[in-house]
Design an enzyme around this catalytic site. Structure first.
Site, mmCIF file in Angstrom:
data_model
loop_
_atom_site.group_PDB
_atom_site.id
_atom_site.type_symbol
_atom_site.label_atom_id
_atom_site.label_comp_id
_atom_site.label_asym_id
_atom_site.label_seq_id
_atom_site.Cartn_x
_atom_site.Cartn_y
_atom_site.Cartn_z
ATOM 1 N N GLU A 10 0.612 -0.722 5.344
ATOM 2 C CA GLU A 10 1.272 -0.395 6.439
ATOM 3 C C GLU A 10 0.633 1.405 6.611
ATOM 4 O OE1 GLU A 10 5.158 1.114 7.837
ATOM 5 O OE2 GLU A 10 4.012 2.263 5.800
ATOM 6 N N ASP B 269 0.842 -1.607 -0.347
ATOM 7 C CA ASP B 269 0.176 -0.334 -0.146
ATOM 8 C C ASP B 269 0.366 1.245 0.405
ATOM 9 O OD1 ASP B 269 0.530 -0.895 3.390
ATOM 10 O OD2 ASP B 269 -0.839 1.380 3.475
#
Length: 346
Positions: A121, A69
């Site tokens: 994250e 991400d």
């Protein structure tokens, strides 16, 4: 050897441009599914997709883990010479591609290494938390985050996020004797700790909301605090400071990530350092003021460290860029380090 280097560099360019063209902000990691399915077949590595939409390739007791991400805001990928631009080029698709190729090469050499592209994250670290709670354990984990290509990260600070709700009496502003906004402001000034050096904890208000009417003092006030602290600070003492100042308010911990500091003499730290030295570069130990998935995954590895390519000052900016040279150095470092660690086990 030169041919292998050129082939690796071409593959770095190809894969990085492809993954940068796939926009994967936190919560939309599923968009990368086709990419990892293709890579799984090409590299002959078994693919597992978890509930959090994290992607795992291969099996082994050594894990190379980065995150798929990115922060929001797509940047059209482009290449200028040997430099590649795009959202996530630095944080952390550049490190991810270095780890992906290292996993393939190491498995081809007979080493059992697993690769992970973890989800969220940049949010609540759902991927790392899911893995930490899975019951799986590793001998070694390397976290792939930008560390200026030559820095080896051995320490991260912890973080506390607090929601605070205070209540007061609403009165007409023309004759009010109480004002919750003023009271909250005084409390904030008492507990505020400006970010200064690494060792000192910081307490920073990031959200404050209060009041509904232009001529009435508010009956409720909401405050959010972002607290950062090192391994040398006491979380309990910090929380006691907050509770003492906001005695009549409701306080809720919405995120609690412990700081992490690893032994600089551990096998994995030394192996990564030597992996850089073997290429003729000078590494150095470093620590970061924020947090990463290393904070969360520290308890499922015998040894853990963070290392990756990319200029960390470019993280989350609109000028994210990384050179193929940086990724190649990191790729080679991962291979050197893991080969050394595997030889130690024999």
């Amino acid at each position: 050897m030169q041919l292998e280097k050129e082939l690796s560099r071409r593959k770095i360019k190809e894969l990085l441009l492809e993954i940068l063209s796939i926009y994967t902000p936190s919560g939309e990691e599923e968009r990368a599914k086709d990419f990892f399915e293709k890579v799984s077949k090409e590299f002959n590595l078994n693919l597992e997709i978890s509930k959090s939409k994290s992607y795992f390739l291969g099996k082994g007791d050594i894990l190379l883990a980065s995150h798929i991400d990115t922060v929001p805001g797509f940047i059209q990928p482009k290449i200028e010479g040997e430099v590649i631009y795009g959202r996530g080029a630095v944080d952390a698709k550049g490190p991810l591609i270095a780890m992906l190729l290292a996993t393939y090469i190491l498995n081809e050499k007979g080493y059992k290494v697993q690769f992970a592209a973890l989800a969220d994250e940049e949010g609540k670290s759902k991927g790392a938390r899911e893995l930490a709670n899975s019951g799986i354990r590793y001998n070694y984990i390397i976290i792939g985050e930008p560390s200026n290509t030559l820095d080896v990260i051995v320490e991260y600070r912890g973080v506390l996020h607090l929601d605070i709700l205070c209540r007061g009496n609403s009165q007409h502003s023309s004759s009010s004797k109480e004002n919750l906004i003023v009271d909250l402001s005084k409390k904030i000034l008492e507990i505020y700790r400006e970010p200064s050096n690494y060792e000192n904890f910081s307490i920073v208000p990031t959200i404050i909301k209060s009041g509904d009417y232009i001529n009435m003092t508010p009956s409720e006030g909401y405050l959010h605090l972002d607290i950062r602290y090192s391994i040398k600070n006491s979380k309990d003492e910090i929380l006691a400071l907050i509770h003492n100042e906001f005695k009549t308010c409701d306080i809720k911990i919405v995120e609690d990530i412990e700081p992490v500091k690893v032994d600089v003499n551990s096998n994995i730290v030394k192996a990564v350092m030597r992996g850089i030295i073997k290429q003729g570069y000078k590494p150095k130990l470093a620590r970061k003021a924020g947090t990463s998935d290393m904070n969360i995954l520290k308890n499922i590895a015998k040894e853990i460290v963070t290392y990756g390519p990319g200029n960390s000052t470019l993280e989350h900016t609109n000028n994210e860029k990384i050179s193929i040279d940086e990724i190649f150095i990191a790729l080679t470092t991962y291979i050197n380090a893991i080969e050394e660690l595997c030889l130690k086990k024999k």
